[in-house]
Structures are given as structure tokens and as C-alpha cells.
Design a protein around this motif. Structure first.
Motif, short mmCIF file in Angstrom:
data_model
loop_
_atom_site.label_atom_id
_atom_site.label_comp_id
_atom_site.label_asym_id
_atom_site.label_seq_id
_atom_site.Cartn_x
_atom_site.Cartn_y
_atom_site.Cartn_z
N PHE A 62 15.01 -9.24 -4.48
CA PHE A 62 14.33 -8.32 -5.39
C PHE A 62 12.84 -8.54 -5.33
N ALA A 63 12.09 -7.56 -5.82
CA ALA A 63 10.63 -7.67 -5.83
C ALA A 63 10.10 -7.32 -7.21
N ILE A 64 9.12 -8.10 -7.63
CA ILE A 64 8.46 -7.84 -8.92
C ILE A 64 7.16 -7.11 -8.63
N GLY A 65 6.88 -6.06 -9.39
CA GLY A 65 5.58 -5.41 -9.31
C GLY A 65 4.61 -6.20 -10.18
N MET A 66 3.65 -6.87 -9.54
CA MET A 66 2.81 -7.82 -10.27
C MET A 66 1.91 -7.15 -11.31
N VAL A 75 20.91 3.77 -8.56
CA VAL A 75 21.18 3.63 -7.12
C VAL A 75 19.89 3.19 -6.45
N ARG A 76 20.01 2.57 -5.33
CA ARG A 76 18.87 2.42 -4.46
C ARG A 76 19.34 3.21 -3.26
N GLY A 77 18.70 4.33 -3.01
CA GLY A 77 19.32 5.31 -2.12
C GLY A 77 19.24 5.01 -0.64
N PHE A 124 0.84 -1.21 0.00
CA PHE A 124 0.00 0.00 0.00
C PHE A 124 0.87 1.25 0.00
N ARG A 125 0.64 2.11 -0.98
CA ARG A 125 1.36 3.39 -1.01
C ARG A 125 0.40 4.46 -1.51
N HIS A 126 0.38 5.58 -0.78
CA HIS A 126 -0.53 6.65 -1.19
C HIS A 126 0.15 7.49 -2.26
N GLU A 127 0.07 6.99 -3.51
CA GLU A 127 0.67 7.68 -4.65
C GLU A 127 -0.43 8.21 -5.53
N ARG A 128 -0.05 8.99 -6.55
CA ARG A 128 -1.06 9.47 -7.49
C ARG A 128 -1.38 8.33 -8.44
N ALA A 140 8.06 2.13 -16.15
CA ALA A 140 8.79 1.10 -16.89
C ALA A 140 9.42 0.04 -15.99
N THR A 141 9.66 0.35 -14.72
CA THR A 141 10.38 -0.61 -13.88
C THR A 141 9.45 -1.73 -13.41
N ILE A 142 9.78 -2.94 -13.84
CA ILE A 142 8.94 -4.09 -13.51
C ILE A 142 9.38 -4.71 -12.18
N ALA A 143 10.68 -4.76 -11.98
CA ALA A 143 11.21 -5.43 -10.80
C ALA A 143 12.53 -4.77 -10.41
N ALA A 144 12.82 -4.77 -9.13
CA ALA A 144 14.03 -4.10 -8.67
C ALA A 144 14.55 -4.77 -7.41
N GLY A 145 15.87 -4.70 -7.23
CA GLY A 145 16.41 -5.30 -6.02
C GLY A 145 17.88 -4.99 -5.84
N HIS A 203 0.54 -5.26 -5.90
CA HIS A 203 1.04 -6.54 -5.40
C HIS A 203 2.50 -6.74 -5.79
N GLN A 204 3.23 -7.26 -4.86
CA GLN A 204 4.62 -7.61 -5.15
C GLN A 204 4.85 -9.09 -4.95
N TRP A 205 5.77 -9.63 -5.74
CA TRP A 205 6.28 -10.99 -5.52
C TRP A 205 7.75 -10.80 -5.21
N SER A 219 15.35 10.74 -8.72
CA SER A 219 14.30 11.68 -9.11
C SER A 219 13.87 11.46 -10.55
N LYS A 220 12.57 11.58 -10.78
CA LYS A 220 12.05 11.42 -12.13
C LYS A 220 11.70 12.78 -12.73
N ASN A 221 12.09 13.86 -12.04
CA ASN A 221 11.78 15.20 -12.51
C ASN A 221 12.61 15.54 -13.76
P1 ATP Z 1 8.89 3.54 -8.84
O1 ATP Z 1 10.23 4.16 -9.12
O2 ATP Z 1 8.18 3.08 -10.06
O3 ATP Z 1 8.06 4.38 -7.90
P2 ATP Z 1 9.90 2.13 -6.58
O4 ATP Z 1 11.36 2.33 -6.64
O5 ATP Z 1 9.09 2.95 -5.64
O6 ATP Z 1 9.26 2.22 -8.05
P3 ATP Z 1 10.21 -0.46 -5.36
O7 ATP Z 1 9.99 0.03 -3.99
O8 ATP Z 1 11.56 -0.83 -5.81
O9 ATP Z 1 9.58 0.59 -6.39
O10 ATP Z 1 9.18 -1.67 -5.65
C1 ATP Z 1 9.49 -2.74 -6.53
C2 ATP Z 1 8.50 -2.80 -7.68
O11 ATP Z 1 7.15 -2.69 -7.22
C3 ATP Z 1 8.62 -1.66 -8.66
O12 ATP Z 1 9.65 -1.90 -9.59
C4 ATP Z 1 7.27 -1.67 -9.32
O13 ATP Z 1 7.20 -2.67 -10.33
C5 ATP Z 1 6.35 -2.06 -8.20
N1 ATP Z 1 5.68 -0.86 -7.64
C6 ATP Z 1 6.18 0.05 -6.78
N2 ATP Z 1 5.25 0.97 -6.48
C7 ATP Z 1 4.12 0.63 -7.16
C8 ATP Z 1 2.80 1.18 -7.27
N3 ATP Z 1 2.44 2.25 -6.58
N4 ATP Z 1 1.90 0.57 -8.09
C9 ATP Z 1 2.26 -0.53 -8.79
N5 ATP Z 1 3.48 -1.10 -8.72
C10 ATP Z 1 4.40 -0.54 -7.92
#
Ligand code: ATP
Ligand code: MG
Length: 419
Positions: free
Chosen positions: A303-307, A256-258, A112-116, A278-283, A126-128, A208-210
Motif C-alpha cells: 500500500f502507499a500513503i499520500g504524504m 475496487v482497484r480496477g 508526478f501526475r498532471h491533475e487539476r 479523503a483517501t489517505i492511503a490505498a493498497g 509524495h508517497q510512502w 468514478s467520482k462523477n
Molecule cells: P485519488 O482517487 O484520490 O485520485 P488514486 O486512486 O489516484 O487517488 P493511488 O494511486 O492509490 O491514488 O495513490 C495512493 C495515495 O496517494 C492516494 O490515496 C492519495 O493519498 C495519494 N495521491 C494520489 N494522487 C495524489 C495527488 N495528485 N496529490 C496528492 N496525493 C495524491
């Protein structure tokens, strides 16, 4: 009629058609977890808020502005989990999972994240995740990356693998100074968030994505110039392993993962650049976290995949088990149809029965849509008609013989498919 109640913004139900696709992918992911020796861990959805301050970092988007935080009835501050690693480490320390042993763990579930909300970005998603504890070298990183690459390959997802290294904590310290010097020199070009991070977590500025800051960030110093011999060796070893395994990668010098506890390898899979998310998975490797959360120093990488993002890109769906038999029946024979369905299920056959009053025509439509390998229609007190689909021949059979005959036919068809 009563007024409808709307769902929460950015929080969606997965409807049956989606669930079938998700389940097919999840079944395959589970099988792959086993194939790599990982064991499941089921983590709580709520944790103490302070866990995320410490594990994810106070000066991060997640903790500063994305968490669902509330006081429970005792006045304790709790948060819905924004990610899984912190809870996994917390639970592992509490259960003593990291004492003199290695662990390969996986988890999945809602975060859960309160994003736009926008495509690929939701408030419930969901993450795997996979996490390995107690393995320090580059080999396990390569194995994890090979697992991720295999998942994407099997599902027909095209993505680039980006890798980088943050080096040892000492390398990062030196880099941090060089980065701050560069950013301070361009302070007027930084946005508000970045200026704040400059003091407490400058590496995060690179995340930053700015677009207005792109030039400044592109010109930033590179961490590779601050690697120690040990860091250089670790990264070279990772690249050698990946090459030997035939896993294609690109070095991304400013990935980086800061977070403070990250060390050495960081990586992510990025789909087509034209996608907004674009980021599907990160770790990456996070050797510092277990100690940060009060455990004994333990090496860790995961690492975690964004489902949702993954499912949006799947072009090859694993074969789901699917329905074997659909039973159509007039209302008067529902009892018999039910008995037949149960007898078939006793034999391991997957059956759906049409138990609402409906014309044969509309039942037939639903039966064809169900994807069942064999459609059976209760005809009268005498018996049932087998309406062949695919390799199955049509015919009629008595009630007494129906279950045995139908499962026999399906077994024969299964053999045809297996070869
Ligand atoms: P982003 O840069 O896209 O905000 P993040 O660095 O916040 O991603 P991580 O915390 O690394 O993301 O989470 C791992 C993966 O979970 C991301 O690569 C993405 O696929 C997925 N994810 C993260 N936030 C969301 C979201 N709000 N909705 C859907 N998928 C998400
Ligand atoms: Mg984010």
C-alpha cells in the motif's frame, strides 16, 4: 530588479516549518519500517513510459491523462513516476530480488501526475509505500494493514479502514461480465470516460467520482456474489486476522482497484467524508504484476500513503530531536562562539550559532524561537552566560569549561525528561 520566475502549478516547495513536521513523521515512519522488518529501496524518478502502460494499465486516468512523458535526447519515451509500485517491481525483477525469497520493501519520494491542483491533490506529491513479495496468505495482508493502522493511530489521524476482495482472476472475469451488463443497460447515464472504460476496463468505472453516476454505480452488482470458495475463504481469513488484532474495518462491497493484476484483498483508509480528497492511503494484493512485467510469477501485496494528505491530518507529532543549544554572540566573539559550538558538537550536542551582526534583543528573539533547550550568550573574553530555559538554571562559566559544563547540564536535563 529582475522579473521573478514563478514555480510550476501544483508543485510546491516544502518550507522549513513544514520540513520540521515532515521530518518528525518520516523519522517515526522509518523506525516503524524497521520494527516490521522492512528494508528501504530507492527507486528512480524516471522510467520507460511503457512500464506504466503495462503496470498501471493503458485505460487508467494515470496513463491516459496524468503522466509527465517526454522524449529524451536519444528519442526514448520516458515518464516521471506517477506511483512507486511499477518501478519497485521493475527494479526487483532486474536485481533478482524475487527469486526464491520473500521481500519486505519500503520506498518514499515524489510522484508526478498532471491533475487539476486543489487541496490534497498536487502535480508533485509524495508517497510512502510498502510492498511485500512472496507471501500469499491473508496473514501478511493483515500485518500490512496493522502497520498502516498503527501509523495513523500514533499520528492521531482519524480514518476509516475500508476492505474488499476482488477474488481470483476467474472471479473477476465473471464479475466483469455482470458489471458490463449492468452498465450497458444504463449506458445513457455514463460519462464519456466511463463509456470508453466499459470496453477495456469496466471495473475502473466503479472508481468514478462523477456524482451524476452515483445512482447507477450504487445499483451495480457486487463482486462478493461472484467469489469462488477460495476467494470467500481468503477474505474470511483476512477479516478473522484483523478482528484478532483489534483492527477496526468496514467491508466496502464496491471498493475496487480496477487494474487487471489485482487479486483478492484491496483496502484503503478514508478520512472524514467532508474532505474533498479523503483517501489517505490505498493498497491491495497484486499477485499478477511481477509476471506481467516479465518476472517469474510472484505473489505481492502493498500500500502507499499520500504524504500531503497524511500531514494535513496529523494531530499528534512524534517528538523531533530538536536543537539543544542556541549560541548568541556579539560580532567580536564570533570566533570563540564558533569554537564552543564545535566543541559541543564533538560531545553530540545539537547547536545553532547566531553568526550575523544583530542586536542582543533580536538574537534573543531568534534564540527563543529556535526551540533550543538551552540558550548561551558569549559575554566577553572571560566566558559565557547560560540563560536557563525550562529546568536549566542560569549561570556563567569560563570559555575553558563551557563545553563540558553545558553538555553536563544538558545531560542532567535529559535525565529529568526521560523519567
Ligand atoms: P485519488 O482517487 O484520490 O485520485 P488514486 O486512486 O489516484 O487517488 P493511488 O494511486 O492509490 O491514488 O495513490 C495512493 C495515495 O496517494 C492516494 O490515496 C492519495 O493519498 C495519494 N495521491 C494520489 N494522487 C495524489 C495527488 N495528485 N496529490 C496528492 N496525493 C495524491
Ligand atoms: Mg487519482
Amino acid at each position: 530588479m529582475n522579473r521573478q520566475i514563478a514555480g510550476v502549478r501544483g508543485v510546491a516547495a516544502l518550507l522549513p516549518a513544514d520540513c520540521a513536521r515532515w521530518a518528525a513523521v518520516e523519522d517515526r515512519l522509518r523506525a516503524l519500517m524497521e520494527a516490521y522488518g522492512f528494508r528501504e529501496i530507492r527507486l528512480p524518478i524516471i522510467e520507460r513510459t511503457e512500464l506504466y502502460g503495462r503496470a498501471v494499465g493503458e485505460v487508467t486516468d494515470i496513463v491516459e491523462k496524468e503522466m509527465y512523458t517526454f522524449l529524451d535526447r536519444n528519442g526514448d519515451s520516458l515518464s516521471l513516476r506517477p506511483e512507486g509500485t511499477a518501478g519497485c517491481v521493475r527494479a526487483g525483477i532486474e536485481a533478482g530480488l524475487f527469486h526464491n525469497q520473500t521481500q519486505r520493501l519500503w520506498y518514499q519520494g515524489a510522484m508526478f501526475r498532471h491533475e487539476r491542483p486543489q487541496k490534497g491533490r498536487y502535480r508533485q506529491f509524495h508517497q510512502w509505500g510498502v510492498e511485500v513479495y512472496g507471501m500469499a496468505g491473508a496473514a501478511i495482508e493483515a500485518e500490512l494493514i496493522a502497520l498502516g493502522a498503527r501509523i495513523l493511530r500514533e499520528l492521531g489521524v482519524k480514518a476509516r479502514l475500508l476492505v474488499n476482495s476482488l477474488g481470483t482472476p476467474a472471479c473477476r472475469e465473471r464479475y466483469r461480465d455482470a458489471l458490463v451488463e449492468h452498465l450497458v443497460a444504463h449506458r445513457d447515464r455514463l460519462d464519456e470516460d466511463s463509456v470508453r472504460r466499459l470496453e477495456r476496463n469496466p471495473l475502473r468505472v466503479l472508481d468514478s467520482k462523477n456524482p451524476a453516476m452515483k445512482d447507477v454505480l450504487d445499483a451495480a452488482p457486487m463482486i462478493a456474489d461472484h467469489w469462488s470458495a477460495e476467494s470467500r475463504e481468503h477474505f474470511a481469513s483476512l477479516k478473522d486476522h484483523l478482528s484478532a488484532l483489534g483492527v477496526a474495518f468496514e467491508v466496502a462491497p464496491r471498493l475496487v482497484r480496477g487494474l487487471d493484476y489485482y487479486t483478492h484483498t484491496v483496502f484503503e483508509w478514508a478520512a472524514d467524508e467532508t474532505l474533498a480528497q479523503a483517501t489517505i492511503a490505498a493498497g491491495g494484493r497484486y499477485d499478477g504484476l511481477v509476471a506481467e512485467l516479465g518476472g517469474a510469477a510472484t505473489t505481492a501485496v502493498g500500500f502507499a500513503i499520500g504524504m500531503e494528505r497524511l500531514m494535513g491530518l496529523v494531530t499528534r507529532l512524534p517528538q523531533a530531536a530538536g536543537l539543544d543549544v542556541y549560541v548568541m554572540t556579539p560580532a567580536a566573539l564570533q570566533g570563540r562562539a564558533l569554537g564552543l559550538a564545535e566543541a559541543l558538537r564533538d560531545r553530540g550536542v545539537r547547536v545553532e550559532t547566531h553568526l550575523a551582526a544583530a542586536s542582543p534583543k533580536s538574537q534573543g528573539k531568534r534564540a527563543r524561537e529556535s526551540g533550543a533547550r538551552c540558550i548561551v550568550e558569549a559575554v566577553d573574553e572571560e566566558g559565557v552566560a547560560i540563560l536557563g530555559t525550562g529546568a536549566i538554571e542560569s549561570g556563567t562559566v569560563s570559555w575553558a569549561q563551557a563545553a563540558a559544563r553545558i553538555s553536563e547540564i544538558l545531560g542532567a536535563e535529559a535525565k529529568i525528561h526521560d523519567q
